[in-house]
Design a protein around this motif. Structure first.
Motif, short mmCIF file in Angstrom:
data_model
loop_
_atom_site.label_atom_id
_atom_site.label_comp_id
_atom_site.label_asym_id
_atom_site.label_seq_id
_atom_site.Cartn_x
_atom_site.Cartn_y
_atom_site.Cartn_z
N PHE A 6 41.12 31.77 27.88
CA PHE A 6 40.04 30.79 27.82
C PHE A 6 40.46 29.42 28.28
O PHE A 6 39.87 28.82 29.15
CB PHE A 6 39.60 30.67 26.36
N GLN A 7 41.50 28.92 27.62
CA GLN A 7 41.96 27.56 27.90
C GLN A 7 42.43 27.40 29.33
O GLN A 7 42.23 26.37 29.96
CB GLN A 7 43.06 27.18 26.92
N THR A 12 41.68 25.16 34.69
CA THR A 12 41.60 25.41 36.12
C THR A 12 40.27 24.92 36.69
O THR A 12 40.22 24.28 37.73
CB THR A 12 41.76 26.91 36.43
N VAL A 13 39.19 25.23 35.98
CA VAL A 13 37.86 24.82 36.46
C VAL A 13 37.74 23.30 36.49
O VAL A 13 37.12 22.74 37.38
CB VAL A 13 36.77 25.43 35.57
N GLY A 25 36.97 34.92 41.06
CA GLY A 25 38.16 35.67 41.42
C GLY A 25 39.38 34.80 41.63
O GLY A 25 40.48 35.13 41.20
N ILE A 26 39.19 33.67 42.32
CA ILE A 26 40.30 32.76 42.57
C ILE A 26 40.83 32.21 41.25
O ILE A 26 42.04 32.14 41.04
CB ILE A 26 39.84 31.61 43.49
N ILE A 27 39.93 31.84 40.39
CA ILE A 27 40.34 31.30 39.09
C ILE A 27 41.08 32.36 38.29
O ILE A 27 42.14 32.11 37.72
CB ILE A 27 39.11 30.80 38.32
N ALA A 28 40.52 33.55 38.28
CA ALA A 28 41.15 34.64 37.54
C ALA A 28 42.54 34.94 38.10
O ALA A 28 43.50 35.13 37.35
CB ALA A 28 40.26 35.88 37.61
N ALA A 29 42.64 34.93 39.43
CA ALA A 29 43.93 35.21 40.08
C ALA A 29 44.93 34.11 39.75
O ALA A 29 46.11 34.38 39.52
CB ALA A 29 43.72 35.31 41.59
N HIS A 30 44.46 32.88 39.71
CA HIS A 30 45.32 31.74 39.41
C HIS A 30 45.88 31.85 37.99
O HIS A 30 47.01 31.49 37.71
CB HIS A 30 44.53 30.45 39.57
N GLU A 52 32.18 21.93 25.67
CA GLU A 52 33.39 21.65 26.42
C GLU A 52 32.95 21.16 27.80
O GLU A 52 32.02 21.71 28.38
CB GLU A 52 34.21 22.93 26.60
N PHE A 53 33.59 20.14 28.31
CA PHE A 53 33.22 19.72 29.66
C PHE A 53 33.91 20.60 30.68
O PHE A 53 35.11 20.51 30.91
CB PHE A 53 33.55 18.26 29.93
N VAL A 54 33.18 21.49 31.26
CA VAL A 54 33.69 22.35 32.31
C VAL A 54 32.63 22.41 33.42
O VAL A 54 31.49 22.77 33.14
CB VAL A 54 33.97 23.77 31.79
N PRO A 55 32.98 22.01 34.62
CA PRO A 55 32.00 22.02 35.73
C PRO A 55 31.69 23.44 36.18
O PRO A 55 32.04 23.83 37.29
CB PRO A 55 32.70 21.21 36.82
N ALA A 56 31.04 24.18 35.33
CA ALA A 56 30.75 25.59 35.60
C ALA A 56 29.87 25.76 36.83
O ALA A 56 29.89 26.81 37.47
CB ALA A 56 30.08 26.20 34.37
#
Length: 105
Positions: A6-7, A12-13, A25-30, A52-56
């Motif tokens: 999660f964190q 990453t985002v 996919g890129i995030i998951a791979a990272h 949470e501030f996440v630019p989803a």
DNA sequence: TTAGTGACTGTAG
DNA sequence: GCTACAGCCACTA
């Protein structure tokens, strides 16, 4: 204390600059699990509920399609946020997707 | 405790 | 080119 999947997703985002987009996919791979892309989307969904501030809105699927919009209150919220950052959306897809694509490496 | 589910992706037919 | 399926991790009932 090991950081949870999660964190790592959140961090990453948050690295994605305004006006750029990234894929699950890129995030998951990272993070280390390319095939756990579904969890990325799920994590983002939870993050929104936890203030949470996440630019989803900058995260889309590998085709540049705004699949995540279905989790926003309004169907055009995600698109409007992207457009306000200079990202053009056509038919729920990112225009010039490959050009706007950002990678954490 | 177990089973089901989810904002996806890559491979195979 | 399109459809189908398996795999990934964490959470909820």
């Amino acid at each position: 204390m090991q950081k949870s999947f999660f964190q790592k997703v959140y961090e990453t985002v948050r690295l994605i600059p305004a006006g750029k987009v990234c894929t699950y996919g890129i995030i998951a791979a990272h993070i280390g699990s390319p095939q756990a892309a579904r969890m990325v989307g799920w994590a983002l969904n939870k993050s929104a509920l936890e203030n949470e501030f996440v630019p989803a809105h900058r995260v889309v699927n590998r085709n540049g399609l705004l699949t995540g919009k279905i989790h926003f209150a309004n169907n055009n919220t995600m698109q409007e946020m992207l457009e306000s950052e200079g990202v053009a959306i056509i038919d729920n897809k990112i225009r010039d997707f490959e050009i706007l694509l950002w990678k954490p490496y």
